[in-house]
Write a protein that holds these residues in place. Structure first.
Motif, PDB file in Angstrom:
ATOM      1  N   PRO A 464       0.847  -1.204   0.000  1.00 20.79           N
ATOM      2  CA  PRO A 464       0.000   0.000   0.000  1.00 20.79           C
ATOM      3  C   PRO A 464       0.875   1.244   0.000  1.00 20.79           C
ATOM      4  O   PRO A 464       1.926   1.267   0.638  1.00 20.79           O
ATOM      5  CB  PRO A 464      -0.775  -0.120   1.314  1.00 20.79           C
ATOM      6  CG  PRO A 464       0.147  -0.876   2.209  1.00 20.79           C
ATOM      7  CD  PRO A 464       0.888  -1.854   1.324  1.00 20.79           C
ATOM      8  N   THR A 480      -1.626   1.746  -5.241  1.00 26.92           N
ATOM      9  CA  THR A 480      -0.652   0.920  -4.541  1.00 26.92           C
ATOM     10  C   THR A 480       0.728   1.426  -4.903  1.00 26.92           C
ATOM     11  O   THR A 480       0.933   2.045  -5.947  1.00 26.92           O
ATOM     12  CB  THR A 480      -0.791  -0.549  -4.956  1.00 26.92           C
ATOM     13  OG1 THR A 480      -0.618  -0.647  -6.363  1.00 26.92           O
ATOM     14  CG2 THR A 480      -2.141  -1.100  -4.566  1.00 26.92           C
ATOM     15  N   ALA A 518      -1.970  -2.498   6.120  1.00 24.66           N
ATOM     16  CA  ALA A 518      -2.738  -1.864   5.048  1.00 24.66           C
ATOM     17  C   ALA A 518      -4.182  -1.645   5.488  1.00 24.66           C
ATOM     18  O   ALA A 518      -4.764  -0.564   5.271  1.00 24.66           O
ATOM     19  CB  ALA A 518      -2.680  -2.714   3.783  1.00 24.66           C
ATOM     20  N   TRP A 529      -8.015  -3.208   1.846  1.00 24.20           N
ATOM     21  CA  TRP A 529      -6.801  -3.419   1.056  1.00 24.20           C
ATOM     22  C   TRP A 529      -7.138  -4.155  -0.239  1.00 24.20           C
ATOM     23  O   TRP A 529      -6.643  -3.804  -1.314  1.00 24.20           O
ATOM     24  CB  TRP A 529      -5.792  -4.176   1.907  1.00 24.20           C
ATOM     25  CG  TRP A 529      -4.511  -4.626   1.257  1.00 24.20           C
ATOM     26  CD1 TRP A 529      -3.894  -5.822   1.453  1.00 24.20           C
ATOM     27  CD2 TRP A 529      -3.662  -3.888   0.371  1.00 24.20           C
ATOM     28  NE1 TRP A 529      -2.726  -5.890   0.741  1.00 24.20           N
ATOM     29  CE2 TRP A 529      -2.555  -4.704   0.063  1.00 24.20           C
ATOM     30  CE3 TRP A 529      -3.715  -2.621  -0.204  1.00 24.20           C
ATOM     31  CZ2 TRP A 529      -1.521  -4.316  -0.784  1.00 24.20           C
ATOM     32  CZ3 TRP A 529      -2.688  -2.221  -1.054  1.00 24.20           C
ATOM     33  CH2 TRP A 529      -1.614  -3.060  -1.338  1.00 24.20           C
TER      34      TRP A 529
END
Length: 727
Positions: A464, A480, A518, A529
């Motif tokens: 992330p 990301t 994340a 996520w």
């Protein structure tokens, strides 16, 4: 790779979307994978920021880096003398167990603060480094942010963003190229080849210049990557603060400032007005070496040509003693002209409202006070980024004062190449009881390590992005950090390594995993996520002039020309000017011996700091570091273009090939940074011949007085065919 990111597939070949991380810009790319092998990386025409365009570091170099024969593919443990290049391959569990055992041993004997961490630019590892350091109990994290971007971060946090920094507002006022600026000032910056945090420069800047704005360059050099330069102010290196105060003098004296913003939103304007009154264009001309009428003209154009943006960069970050105050003086110009958080001006892009993952609450009582250098350079404690003072940290390793520092974990950093006074830094690395380096190539730092870990590079990891989000048209793009297209050998993400190390240290439950961190970060944003991984990016819409609804994040709620925090700490609250530690004015006797001024850190489109030098695709474009010098200056010293010459400072000397340039001040010479020679003999790999930091000192007295930023520019030097004996 999620199906949503597959662009097309035909038999064993597929094309997928991914984010380039050959620098921290984050351009959109299309990656071709055939039979499990990456064969091509091209720009993604659908990405709204780079729109299919890539710089020279992307494309073929990223493929070469992925499959380079010199890549570190498995954990290595030192078996011979430090730096002898004798290793044995070990398993990941063996390596992690060894590291944890040594860290706990040092902690038991000398305290957690005796173990330090070092990270480089914010390549998406700052949260995990800080998280593990705080849980382990050490306040000592070395980061190059203290001299790169950090001074701008400090200036903006002190004057504007404060409690909003990285919590709704991006920390630094970034130029908005997407709203047709009519005036662009490039102040010590080359954004078409050197990106800010989250700012992709090459495409948006070029587009903005197509609108034919007024172009002003404030820089001792006039690089070809800059704009047309209707006005060029070649100021003496290190005098940025005086130049900014001179502009303010003109803008205020001629009533060109934004009266509504000043009256309603500025704190300390009258004291600021009184201070800048002394910095007339004639006075500033005497300090900077620029023409007084050109200074007036530039200030007037910036103040009256709306919208105007200030493209500020490391030029003012690297000047040592006056770095933070110079950046404050530049930011003051943005504010008083009404260009702050305005379309086409300098904006605080929205920072996605993510959860804090650094775990500052876990640092035991009393440990924060042990942060090396923070007692003197108090801005090192200013959130959102907190770190130790690197020169003082390396000195502590060597002297064991104020206490012993015996261990160092390095991720995404090459300290032997990236910090001033190369000899002192490498001596400190050699003295450590534990040196761990996570790297993709065997660097001059990795070659001195006890454990070298095979780091996953671009296209080999999925993480992330919790910081440094991309600035795009209409808002911030949250994506990301990277997306794994392939998995090769035993290379692993630093995120996975830290999660395993936390377990081995007995901190696994508190630390978590990549996935749990994340989820923790994304929870306030209302996204999982898995959901983020399915998206190319998520746009967080930008709002302008947010202060009109929220105020500023400072103690007064206003734009603080007079900084209440600096006043509380005992520093000058106004953005005062101070001469560099070495200059014709501050050290005239030294100037007699070294009559020229050296700037290190010249940006090139091929290398990103110390990255990229092992890649033939880049070395062909830029095979050696060059010394940029005005031909009149060179010829007065009997030097020919393309000949070899020595740059000599009171700190060291270095031999480079001369390159003539009339786009620089005659009294200023410039050299690139980050150089090492992967094909040379280790463990030094040529750094004592090619690394500009051998020309620099690391005396804290010469550093910025507020943050500790080292003087990488504005250092006195000479250039000679042969150095004098003993120099």
């Amino acid at each position: 790779m999620p199906d949503t990111l597959i662009v097309r597939q035909s038999g064993s070949e597929q094309v997928v979307r991914a984010i380039c991380r050959m620098c921290h810009g984050g351009c959109g790319t299309l990656v071709t994978i055939k039979d499990g092998v990456v064969t091509d990386v091209a720009g993604d025409p659908d990405n709204p920021v780079n729109r299919g365009k890539l710089c020279s570091k992307a494309g073929a170099p990223s493929v070469e880096q992925l499959y380079h024969e010199a890549r570190i593919d498995r954990p290595l443990m030192r078996v011979g003398e430090r730096g002898a290049g004798e290793w044995k391959a070990v398993s990941w569990p063996e390596a992690v167990s060894f590291i944890a055992r040594k860290m706990l041993e040092i902690k038991a004997e000398d305290g957690a603060e005796a173990v330090a961490f070092a990270r480089g630019v914010s390549m998406n590892n700052n949260q995990i480094v800080t998280r593990l350091a705080n849980l382990f109990g050490t306040p000592n994290i070395a980061s190059i942010n203290y001299y790169c971007y950090g001074p701008r971060t400090a200036a903006c946090t002190l004057m504007a963003t404060g409690r909003f920094a990285a919590r709704g507002w991006d920390v630094v006022a970034i130029p908005d190229f997407f709203n047709h600026p009519k005036c662009i000032v490039e102040w010590g910056a080359q954004k078409r080849i050197a990106n800010d945090h989250g700012l992709i420069g090459h495409t948006p800047v070029t587009d903005a210049f197509r609108g034919k704005p007024v172009s002003i360059i404030v820089d001792p050099r006039r690089p070809t990557a800059c704009g047309p330069g209707h006005i060029w102010l070649p100021l003496r290196p290190g005098t940025d603060g005086a130049m900014a105060l001179g502009w303010a003098n003109v803008i205020i004296a001629e009533n060109l400032y934004d009266k509504d913003f000043v009256e309603n939103w500025c704190h300390g304007f009258e004291a600021y007005r009184e201070m800048v009154a002394a910095y007339t264009p004639e006075v500033v001309a005497g300090i900077t070496g620029c023409d007084a009428e050109e200074i007036r003209k530039a200030a007037r154009l910036y103040a009256t040509t709306k919208p105007a943006n200030m493209v500020w960069g490391t030029g003012a970050d690297h000047i040592g003693r006056n770095a933070v105050q110079s950046n404050r003086a530049i930011l003051a110009l943005i504010g008083i002209t009404g260009n702050l958080d305005a379309p086409g001006g300098n904006c605080f892009w929205p920072s996605p409202k993510l959860g804090d993952t650094e775990r500052y609450d876990a640092l035991p009582p009393g440990q924060a006070e042990k942060r090396i250098g923070a007692d003197r350079f108090k801005c090192l404690t200013l959130r959102p980024t907190v770190y130790a003072h690197p020169p003082s940290l390396f000195d502590a390793i060597l002297t064991e004062k104020p206490y012993k520092v015996r261990g160092l974990l390095v991720v995404g950093n090459n300290p032997a190449v990236c910090y001033p006074n190369t000899a002192a830094v490498t001596a400190a690395l050699r003295k450590l009881d534990l040196l761990v380096v996570s790297e993709i190539f065997m660097t001059p730092t990795a070659a001195l390590a006890d454990i070298v870990l095979p780091a996953a590079s671009n296209l080999e990891r999925t993480e992330p992005r919790l910081y440094m989000h991309i600035k795009g048209p209409g808002g911030t793009l949250m994506d990301t950090s990277t997306r794994a297209a392939v998995q090769i050998a035993e290379r692993r993400s630093d995120w996975d390594f830290f999660a395993d190390l936390a377990v081995a240290l007995g901190l696994g439950e508190q630390y978590g995993t990549t996935e749990s961190i994340a989820e923790e970060a994304l929870a306030p944003f209302g996204m999982s996520w898995d959901e983020l991984r399915e998206r190319d990016y998520v746009t967080v819409p930008i709002a302008y002039r947010k202060y009109e609804q929220e105020g500023f994040g400072t103690p007064t709620g206003k734009f603080e020309l007079w900084s209440t925090q600096l006043e509380q700490w005992g520093y000058p609250p106004l953005p005062v000017y101070e001469e560099p530690a070495e200059s014709p004015v501050s050290t005239p006797a030294l100037h007699q011996l070294y009559p020229l001024i050296l700037n290190t850190g010249v940006r090139t489109p091929t290398y990103w700091n110390s990255n990229g030098h092992p890649l033939s695709t880049l070395r062909r474009l830029n095979p050696e570091p060059l010394l940029e010098i005005h031909p009149d200056t060179a010829q007065a010293r009997g030097l020919e273009d393309r000949a070899m010459a020595w740059v000599v400072t009171r700190h060291g000397r270095m031999r480079l090939r001369v390159r003539f340039s009339r786009r620089t001040r005659p009294d200023t010479v410039s050299v690139p940074h980050g150089w090492w020679l992967p094909d040379a003999e280790g463990p030094d790999f040529g750094i004592f011949q090619t690394c500009s930091n051998i020309l620099l000192g690391n005396d804290p007295d010469d550093c910025d007085q507020i943050l500790g930023s080292s003087p990488l520019k504005a250092v006195l030097c000479d250039v000679v065919a042969e150095p004098l004996p003993g120099e």
